[in-house]
Design a protein around this motif. Structure first.
Motif, PDB file in Angstrom:
ATOM      1  N   ALA A  20       0.826  -1.209   0.000  1.00 28.84           N
ATOM      2  CA  ALA A  20       0.000   0.000   0.000  1.00 28.84           C
ATOM      3  C   ALA A  20       0.858   1.256   0.000  1.00 28.84           C
ATOM      4  O   ALA A  20       0.536   2.225  -0.697  1.00 28.84           O
ATOM      5  CB  ALA A  20      -0.937  -0.011   1.208  1.00 28.84           C
ATOM      6  N   VAL A  21       1.950   1.241   0.753  1.00 28.64           N
ATOM      7  CA  VAL A  21       2.825   2.419   0.797  1.00 28.64           C
ATOM      8  C   VAL A  21       3.472   2.654  -0.565  1.00 28.64           C
ATOM      9  O   VAL A  21       3.501   3.786  -1.075  1.00 28.64           O
ATOM     10  CB  VAL A  21       3.898   2.259   1.900  1.00 28.64           C
ATOM     11  CG1 VAL A  21       4.978   3.307   1.770  1.00 28.64           C
ATOM     12  CG2 VAL A  21       3.252   2.327   3.270  1.00 28.64           C
ATOM     13  N   ILE A  23       2.438   1.566  -3.559  1.00 21.80           N
ATOM     14  CA  ILE A  23       1.426   1.948  -4.537  1.00 21.80           C
ATOM     15  C   ILE A  23       0.928   3.365  -4.262  1.00 21.80           C
ATOM     16  O   ILE A  23       0.710   4.151  -5.192  1.00 21.80           O
ATOM     17  CB  ILE A  23       0.247   0.940  -4.517  1.00 21.80           C
ATOM     18  CG1 ILE A  23       0.738  -0.444  -4.958  1.00 21.80           C
ATOM     19  CG2 ILE A  23      -0.908   1.399  -5.386  1.00 21.80           C
ATOM     20  CD1 ILE A  23       1.262  -0.506  -6.370  1.00 21.80           C
ATOM     21  N   GLY A  24       0.749   3.712  -2.997  1.00 23.26           N
ATOM     22  CA  GLY A  24       0.323   5.064  -2.654  1.00 23.26           C
ATOM     23  C   GLY A  24       1.317   6.112  -3.122  1.00 23.26           C
ATOM     24  O   GLY A  24       0.931   7.171  -3.614  1.00 23.26           O
ATOM     25  N   THR A  25       2.591   5.804  -2.989  1.00 21.85           N
ATOM     26  CA  THR A  25       3.623   6.726  -3.462  1.00 21.85           C
ATOM     27  C   THR A  25       3.565   6.881  -4.973  1.00 21.85           C
ATOM     28  O   THR A  25       3.683   7.993  -5.498  1.00 21.85           O
ATOM     29  CB  THR A  25       5.015   6.213  -3.030  1.00 21.85           C
ATOM     30  OG1 THR A  25       5.029   6.083  -1.602  1.00 21.85           O
ATOM     31  CG2 THR A  25       6.106   7.162  -3.463  1.00 21.85           C
ATOM     32  N   PHE A  27       0.896   6.421  -6.875  1.00 23.00           N
ATOM     33  CA  PHE A  27      -0.308   7.171  -7.211  1.00 23.00           C
ATOM     34  C   PHE A  27      -0.155   8.648  -6.873  1.00 23.00           C
ATOM     35  O   PHE A  27      -0.737   9.501  -7.547  1.00 23.00           O
ATOM     36  CB  PHE A  27      -1.538   6.595  -6.513  1.00 23.00           C
ATOM     37  CG  PHE A  27      -2.154   5.448  -7.254  1.00 23.00           C
ATOM     38  CD1 PHE A  27      -2.569   5.580  -8.563  1.00 23.00           C
ATOM     39  CD2 PHE A  27      -2.312   4.229  -6.636  1.00 23.00           C
ATOM     40  CE1 PHE A  27      -3.141   4.534  -9.248  1.00 23.00           C
ATOM     41  CE2 PHE A  27      -2.876   3.164  -7.307  1.00 23.00           C
ATOM     42  CZ  PHE A  27      -3.296   3.316  -8.618  1.00 23.00           C
ATOM     43  N   THR A  28       0.625   8.963  -5.854  1.00 22.46           N
ATOM     44  CA  THR A  28       0.865  10.366  -5.513  1.00 22.46           C
ATOM     45  C   THR A  28       1.558  11.075  -6.672  1.00 22.46           C
ATOM     46  O   THR A  28       1.218  12.218  -6.997  1.00 22.46           O
ATOM     47  CB  THR A  28       1.708  10.469  -4.233  1.00 22.46           C
ATOM     48  OG1 THR A  28       0.988   9.838  -3.168  1.00 22.46           O
ATOM     49  CG2 THR A  28       1.989  11.903  -3.859  1.00 22.46           C
ATOM     50  N   PHE A  77      -4.989  14.383  -1.409  1.00 22.05           N
ATOM     51  CA  PHE A  77      -5.279  13.218  -0.579  1.00 22.05           C
ATOM     52  C   PHE A  77      -6.499  12.467  -1.094  1.00 22.05           C
ATOM     53  O   PHE A  77      -6.483  11.243  -1.212  1.00 22.05           O
ATOM     54  CB  PHE A  77      -5.503  13.638   0.878  1.00 22.05           C
ATOM     55  CG  PHE A  77      -6.034  12.525   1.724  1.00 22.05           C
ATOM     56  CD1 PHE A  77      -5.198  11.512   2.166  1.00 22.05           C
ATOM     57  CD2 PHE A  77      -7.384  12.470   2.051  1.00 22.05           C
ATOM     58  CE1 PHE A  77      -5.689  10.475   2.931  1.00 22.05           C
ATOM     59  CE2 PHE A  77      -7.886  11.430   2.818  1.00 22.05           C
ATOM     60  CZ  PHE A  77      -7.039  10.430   3.261  1.00 22.05           C
ATOM     61  N   VAL A  80      -5.650  10.575  -4.327  1.00 18.11           N
ATOM     62  CA  VAL A  80      -4.833   9.374  -4.065  1.00 18.11           C
ATOM     63  C   VAL A  80      -5.679   8.297  -3.399  1.00 18.11           C
ATOM     64  O   VAL A  80      -5.631   7.129  -3.789  1.00 18.11           O
ATOM     65  CB  VAL A  80      -3.603   9.729  -3.199  1.00 18.11           C
ATOM     66  CG1 VAL A  80      -2.897   8.477  -2.729  1.00 18.11           C
ATOM     67  CG2 VAL A  80      -2.643  10.609  -3.976  1.00 18.11           C
ATOM     68  N   ALA A  81      -6.484   8.673  -2.411  1.00 22.96           N
ATOM     69  CA  ALA A  81      -7.322   7.693  -1.723  1.00 22.96           C
ATOM     70  C   ALA A  81      -8.315   7.055  -2.689  1.00 22.96           C
ATOM     71  O   ALA A  81      -8.529   5.832  -2.655  1.00 22.96           O
ATOM     72  CB  ALA A  81      -8.055   8.353  -0.561  1.00 22.96           C
ATOM     73  N   VAL A  84      -6.377   4.628  -5.044  1.00 26.18           N
ATOM     74  CA  VAL A  84      -6.002   3.392  -4.340  1.00 26.18           C
ATOM     75  C   VAL A  84      -7.227   2.523  -4.118  1.00 26.18           C
ATOM     76  O   VAL A  84      -7.199   1.310  -4.341  1.00 26.18           O
ATOM     77  CB  VAL A  84      -5.298   3.714  -2.999  1.00 26.18           C
ATOM     78  CG1 VAL A  84      -5.163   2.471  -2.136  1.00 26.18           C
ATOM     79  CG2 VAL A  84      -3.927   4.321  -3.257  1.00 26.18           C
ATOM     80  N   TYR A  85      -8.342   3.134  -3.721  1.00 23.35           N
ATOM     81  CA  TYR A  85      -9.549   2.351  -3.467  1.00 23.35           C
ATOM     82  C   TYR A  85     -10.072   1.699  -4.750  1.00 23.35           C
ATOM     83  O   TYR A  85     -10.323   0.494  -4.788  1.00 23.35           O
ATOM     84  CB  TYR A  85     -10.639   3.225  -2.849  1.00 23.35           C
ATOM     85  CG  TYR A  85     -11.915   2.456  -2.625  1.00 23.35           C
ATOM     86  CD1 TYR A  85     -12.026   1.570  -1.562  1.00 23.35           C
ATOM     87  CD2 TYR A  85     -12.994   2.593  -3.488  1.00 23.35           C
ATOM     88  CE1 TYR A  85     -13.184   0.845  -1.361  1.00 23.35           C
ATOM     89  CE2 TYR A  85     -14.159   1.871  -3.286  1.00 23.35           C
ATOM     90  CZ  TYR A  85     -14.244   0.992  -2.229  1.00 23.35           C
ATOM     91  OH  TYR A  85     -15.388   0.270  -2.043  1.00 23.35           O
TER      92      TYR A  85
END
Length: 129
Positions: A20-21, A23-25, A27-28, A77, A80-81, A84-85
């Motif tokens: 998740a970290v 992928i979150g990075t 997507f950021t 935010f 990105v959320a 990811v979702y």
């Protein structure tokens, strides 16, 4: 000590968190590119400011306040959320549901002959009492 650490690392939750970290990075970076390439020019066209951070700036006693910076952080935010979702969490949940719905080929095991005989003896003794 290393065995405990190895068990901790190999747990699904830790691996999921690490993914998740990462992928979150990623997507950021995508969201930042969308904000810089699409949202900021759109805001410049609507508000006459170059980006969202420049909207709602004011000064009180030489202190600079910027509502736009807060709005930009909230917008990033939420983007990105949502990414990811919709691109990670939702497909994985659907995949888990599909796996859970698959019928498992569990055949009812027939007990061995000696167990059947012991059950018959037990039932016969119960009936005598």
């Amino acid at each position: 000590m290393l065995k405990g650490f190895r068990e901790f690392i190999s747990r699904g939750n830790v691996v999921d968190l690490a993914v998740a970290v990462v992928i979150g990075t990623a997507f950021t970076a995508i969201v930042s590119a969308i904000v810089e390439g699409f949202i900021n020019p759109l805001i410049a066209a609507v508000f006459g400011r170059p980006d969202l951070a420049a909207v709602g700036n004011f000064e009180i006693n030489d202190a600079q306040f910027s509502i736009g910076v807060v709005l930009a952080a909230i917008f990033n935010f939420l983007c990105v959320a949502a990414a990811v979702y919709f691109f990670i969490v939702l497909p994985i949940n659907k995949l888990r549901e599909m796996r859970a719905k698959e019928p498992e080929a569990e055949e009812e095991a027939v007990p061995p002959e000696d167990i059947l005989l012991l059950r018959e003896i037990r039932d016969a003794l119960r009936d005598r009492v």
